[in-house]
Design an enzyme around this catalytic site. Structure first.
Site, PDB file in Angstrom:
ATOM      1  N   ASP A  19       0.830  -1.214   0.000  1.00 27.09           N
ATOM      2  CA  ASP A  19       0.000   0.000   0.000  1.00 27.09           C
ATOM      3  C   ASP A  19       0.862   1.261   0.000  1.00 27.09           C
ATOM      4  O   ASP A  19       0.547   2.240  -0.663  1.00 27.09           O
ATOM      5  CB  ASP A  19      -0.926   0.035   1.217  1.00 27.09           C
ATOM      6  N   GLY A  20       1.934   1.225   0.796  1.00 28.14           N
ATOM      7  CA  GLY A  20       2.823   2.385   0.872  1.00 28.14           C
ATOM      8  C   GLY A  20       3.470   2.685  -0.456  1.00 28.14           C
ATOM      9  O   GLY A  20       3.550   3.838  -0.888  1.00 28.14           O
TER      10      GLY A  20
END
Length: 66
Positions: A19-20
Site C-alpha cells: 500500500d505504501g
C-alpha cells in the site's frame, strides 16, 4: 511529505508495504525528478523489485494483497 517516507516501518530487507509503495511511489518519483534526488528513484525501484520478488502470484502474475 518527503520526510515521512524516512520514518515508515520497513521489512528486514528495507521494504515498504505494498500500500505504501502504491500510494507513495508516484509521488516520490515526481519529487525525486523535481529535486534531483536520484537515490530516491533507486529506492522506489528497489521497492518495486521487492514487491515482485515476494508478492507475485505465480499463477496470475498479479501482486498479492492482504
Amino acid at each position: 511529505m518527503r520526510e515521512i517516507i524516512d520514518t515508515i516501518n520497513r521489512t528486514s530487507e528495507n521494504g515498504m508495504w505494498l500500500d505504501g509503495l502504491y500510494m507513495a511511489g508516484p509521488y516520490l518519483i515526481k519529487y525525486a525528478n523535481q529535486f534531483h534526488e536520484k537515490d530516491l528513484i533507486q529506492f522506489v525501484l528497489y521497492q518495486e523489485h521487492l514487491m515482485h520478488k515476494h508478492m507475485t502470484d505465480p499463477e496470475t502474475g498479479l501482486l498479492y494483497h492482504a
